[in-house]
Enzyme design. Structure first.
Site, PDB file in Angstrom:
ATOM      1  N   HIS A   9     -40.068 -32.500   2.576  1.00 34.08           N
ATOM      2  CA  HIS A   9     -39.481 -33.837   2.506  1.00 34.08           C
ATOM      3  C   HIS A   9     -40.470 -34.868   3.039  1.00 34.08           C
ATOM      4  CE1 HIS A   9     -35.791 -32.535   0.949  1.00 34.08           C
ATOM      5  NE2 HIS A   9     -35.382 -31.893   2.014  1.00 34.08           N
ATOM      6  N   LYS A  59     -24.990 -40.143   4.696  1.00 34.23           N
ATOM      7  CA  LYS A  59     -25.101 -41.359   3.875  1.00 34.23           C
ATOM      8  C   LYS A  59     -23.758 -41.693   3.232  1.00 34.23           C
ATOM      9  CE  LYS A  59     -27.540 -41.345   0.008  1.00 34.23           C
ATOM     10  NZ  LYS A  59     -26.695 -41.907  -1.074  1.00 34.23           N
TER      11      LYS A  59
END
Length: 936
Positions: free
Chosen positions: A164, A598
């Site tokens: 990532h 999120k």
């Protein structure tokens, strides 16, 4: 001014008078920071001139006044200084503060190592989080060494490295910083003479000057194979040696414990610590991970581990100089010696050396067969090993011969570590997971089904119809694909990847790719679709045998709430259950921390993950299947980050059960594993926490029902506040894109994967990593706390009879709630509402800016106030003085980077494109990320 005040640091942290060790640690840390700051200051002055040196110091002092006192005069002064700088000076300023952050991190890591060593000296009490402490706890609970061995026989602890894109440093920078760390370590460990001391500082100066003249940023975007190569460097730094050593140390501790109990330690400890990786196998949203890349990844991994084995065999051959008339040998070793290609008369009577040279020849032949290039030394013809187990069997024979003939001490050296390494790493090095989005599997299956069964119209079938169709396909022995059908590029690519995985099993063994993960799992059909695709390439057999694990990944709040029902229905399907039983009746489930955060905010994400685990535990117990959880945690608190030990032991009872996999992402890999001692400590923490959570945590009392009810209410209130801001406030999307570096992050060459799933500005389509990374850069850290203050305020109003006192008791008594708040404490300590206000000024629409930032600011203050009240602290990080000191040391040099970043963003967005200005923004992103340490 004789030296840059980068070396001055903040005022000393006050300690209790009797805390001599803490005072000494603080002093030594300050000395290291002062040394590196002085060298950096000298380098800036020598390379850039006195005026730049003075400018850096002026900005630093003004920034401190602004940060400490919210001084409006300082704010104006800072703006005037930054407005008056040329872009060239701006770049120099950014590099100076960025490199100080890097150097301060090195000093801090060295101080942590220093304290680890101090806590590991003979006679010291074992520290919490390490195996010695956990083993002592186990003994206190009456758990014998034999029981612990039995536990590890079926245990699995697997850190999984992912690519990532939150690690913004280049490998060139990391290598130089490791050199600096080594030189600091030398000053600690070695009694240096005056000349050696001078030489050490001279080498530090060379390293710092080299850093100053090295590009901080990559000029080109990373490819997937670049990411693979970067990930493999941590095997050289840490894993190849420390994974075997951890097993050996634990094996010895258990043997000593058994001896103390009057029992015998039977056999060797099972290998339980195994490395995993997503780098080169994660296709979710990354179109660059293809069948060719998968092949290249496995080849790179195999090359790395085989070269390591060959190097170790070379050294082992040098060490085993035992003469035949002085050290006996078994017939097996004699036979190995007779097959050696080494015909030197000097080694004619050294059977162990001859045996090792024969093994070396066979391994070199294996390496050539597996396409390893540039071998260290050419060898004669030899038969390649069919498997890593066959290779290890030959070394086992040498081990047995040595121990049988009174050379056990020799067998416990390099040979022991090499045998363990083969057991842990095989010929594949790390188990590579494959991952793809469920929507891609659905499209692929839909195309195959519609071609094979005309009139199916798979896309419009409901869930029940899909399940029935997929089950029938799992039973079928005929292929689903046809060479006479022209499929879409996507389907051709997906099938090619699965076929490459099947080849990998044949080449490297099933451990090379043991898992296939389905991201965004929303139903039973998502798992059955993958099973059918795996059957198509032979990794699953219609008879019910599977060579690979099918792993669902539940990511959103809605999916976490549904996951137990989904798994219940799945495990009730006989055709799927046979696949699970063929894998040892173990089913892995991955939980996603990033997207759930999120989607629903920090509080709700944490709570829904906890509840999902409880639901899964109950369902799996009902079905008699062992649950293995795979935690998809990021580096930041907003993506599930935080101390690994606390996170693991805070799991609900039964969630760990001896097996756990956990992602290690982005910049966290570097901070945890680039230094061998820090890496060893972090591996040990994972093992200790798994043991603690599995064998010792179930003895704890379950959470009080009132606590569960209160947490449910707090979660609902926090969810409402978070969603109200992020998804339901007009103008929030505009505010986010204007007040953060989200646009500019996409220009950084820090990863191969796009930042968004779709080309829109919608928060729903944005990946969780850049979402969190952007909020970290502007110092709001919003995903790590927003909604908490509103939730507590509303809850206390609704429950006046319980009030804050109830939540204080909940914090003291419930590890889950305590860990949740401790992580929030950490993330809020790194935030700065003053600096965030400067980013808010980038929003041109004043109405949107004032309306949204005022809400964020009010929630920030409220969250801190309630957090401190519940934790009964006077200030943030009161219970974590080590991190508090760290922040106090580093942030006076981090804050200026934020101020410069705001200035550069304004210039970049309001003027014609300027490559230098954009590069300046990118440099500030690099420096801020380094200063925060866990930003994505």
């Amino acid at each position: 001014m004789s030296s840059l005040n980068l070396s001055a640091g903040p005022e000393p942290v006050s300690e209790r008078p009797d805390d001599a060790a803490a005072i000494e640690a603080e002093t030594r840390l300050r000395n290291d920071i002062r040394l590196l700051g002085r060298i950096l200051g000298d380098t800036v002055r020598e390379q850039e001139g006195q005026s730049v040196f003075d400018l850096v110091e002026n900005i630093r002092q003004t920034s401190i006044r602004f940060h400490r006192d919210d001084d409006k005069t300082a704010r104006a002064e800072l703006a005037a200084i930054l407005d008056g700088m040329s872009i060239q000076d701006t770049m120099r300023i950014v590099r100076a503060f960025s490199y100080f952050s890097h150097l301060a991190n090195i000093a801090e890591d060295q101080n942590n190592i220093r304290q680890m060593r101090a806590g590991s000296t003979a006679g010291s009490a074992p520290r919490a989080g390490l195996l010695a402490k956990t083993l002592a706890h186990a003994r206190q609970e009456g758990i014998s060494a034999a029981e612990l061995r039995k536990f590890f026989a079926t245990a699995l602890v697997s850190p999984v490295l992912t690519a990532h894109p939150t690690e913004v440093r280049r490998k060139s920078t990391m290598d130089r910083e490791m050199q600096i760390a080594g030189l600091l370590d030398q000053r600690d460990r070695v009694q240096l003479t005056a000349d050696e001391w001078t030489d050490n500082e001279e080498r530090l100066r060379r390293a710092v000057e080299t850093l100053w003249k090295t590009n901080l940023l990559r000029r080109t975007k990373l490819t997937v194979l670049d990411e693979v190569t970067n990930g493999l460097s941590f095997y050289d730094y840490t894993f190849l040696r420390e994974v075997p050593r951890l097993h050996s140390a634990l094996e010895d501790r258990l043997a000593d414990a058994a001896k103390a109990e009057g029992a015998n330690a039977e056999g060797e400890l099972a290998s339980f610590l195994r490395m995993g990786s997503w780098i080169g196998g994660d296709r979710d949203g990354n179109p660059f991970v293809t069948a060719e890349v998968l092949h290249g990844t496995l080849k790179l991994q195999s090359t790395r581990v085989l070269r390591y084995y060959l190097e170790e065999l070379h050294e082992l051959g040098s060490e085993l100089s035992l003469a035949s008339h002085l050290a006996g040998t078994t017939d097996t070793v004699k036979a190995l010696a007779e097959t050696s290609p080494d015909t030197s008369p000097h080694r004619k009577y050294e059977p162990y050396r001859l045996a090792v040279s024969g093994i070396y020849a066979r391994l070199a032949a294996t390496a050539l067969k597996l396409e390893v290039e540039n071998l260290r030394a050419p060898v004669g013809e030899a038969e390649p090993y069919a498997s890593a187990q066959d290779f290890k069997a030959d070394l086992d024979a040498i081990h047995l011969s040595l121990t049988t003939h009174h050379s056990g001490v020799i067998a416990r050296g390099r040979l022991r570590q090499l045998r363990r390494a083969i057991d842990c790493f095989g010929f594949h090095l790390a188990s590579l997971d494959m991952r793809q989005n469920s929507a891609v599997h659905e499209r692929t299956i839909g195309e195959l089904m519609d071609a094979a069964r005309p009139g199916t119209s798979y896309a419009v079938l409901d869930e029940d119809a899909r399940i029935a169709l997929l089950i029938s396909e799992l039973r079928s022995t005929r292929p689903l694909t046809s060479m006479f059908v022209k499929y879409s590029d996507e389907t051709v690519g997906e099938l090619a990847v699965f076929r490459e995985a099947a080849k990998a099993h044949a080449t490297y063994g099933a451990a090379a790719i043991p898992q296939c993960i389905i991201s965004m799992t929303k139903g039973v059909s998502d798992l059955l679709e993958l099973a059918v695709l795996l059957k198509e390439v032979g990794l699953i057999d219609p008879s019910g045998r599977s060579a690979i694990n099918v792993v669902p990944l539940f990511e959103t709040i809605e999916d976490l709430q549904a996951c137990a029902k989904i798994m219940d229905r799945l495990l009730s399907i006989p055709e799927y259950r046979r696949l699970v039983d063929s894998r040892g009746s173990v089913q892995e489930v991955m939980l996603g921390y990033s997207d759930s955060n999120k989607d629903g905010g920090f509080v709700t994400s944490g709570w829904e993950l906890y509840k999902a685990e409880i639901g899964l535990i109950e369902i799996f117990e009902h079905h008699g299947v062992r649950l293995r959880l795979f935690h998809g945690r990021g580096g930041s608190v907003g993506r599930g980050g935080g101390p690994s030990y606390d996170a693991i032991v805070a799991q609900p009872g039964g969630a760990v059960n001896g097996q756990i996999r956990i992602t290690e992402q982005g910049e966290i890999i570097t901070s945890k594993y680039s230094n061998v001692e820090v890496g060893r400590n972090n591996l040990e923490i994972l093992a200790a926490a798994t043991l603690e959570a599995s064998l010792l945590q179930p003895k704890r009392v379950a959470p009080h029902r009132d606590y569960l009810e209160a947490m449910e209410q707090l979660s609902a209130l926090a969810f409402k506040a978070y969603r109200g801001l992020v998804y339901e406030t007009d103008g929030f999307v505009d505010y986010f894109w204007a007040s953060t570096v989200i646009n500019e992050i996409s220009t950084l060459n820090i990863g191969s994967r796009p930042a968004s799933r779709k080309k829109t500005r919608a928060i729903e389509d944005l990946r969780a990593i850049p979402w969190v990374f952007s909020w970290a850069q502007c110092r709001l850290m919003l995903p790590g706390w927003y909604g908490f203050g509103s939730a507590v305020s509303a809850w206390v109003t609704e429950h006046p009879e319980k009030g804050i006192a109830f939540l204080q008791a909940m914090y003291q008594e419930w590890p889950f709630f305590r860990t949740l708040l401790s992580n929030m404490d950490m993330v809020l300590s790194k935030s700065s509402i003053g600096i965030a206000s400067r980013y808010a000024e980038l929003v041109e629409d004043t109405a949107i800016r004032d309306r949204i930032f005022s809400r964020i600011r009010a929630e920030w203050h409220s969250s801190i106030d309630y957090l401190l009240a519940i934790m009964q602290q006077d200030h943030l990080l009161q219970s974590n003085p080590l991190l508090e000191r760290s922040i106090r040391h580093r942030f006076p040099y981090l804050d200026p980077l934020n101020h410069v970043q705001v200035q550069l963003l304004r210039e970049h967005r309001t003027h014609d494109p300027d490559e230098q200005v954009l590069r300046g923004v990118q440099l500030t992103i690099n420096g801020i990320s380094a200063g925060l340490r866990n930003s994505g």
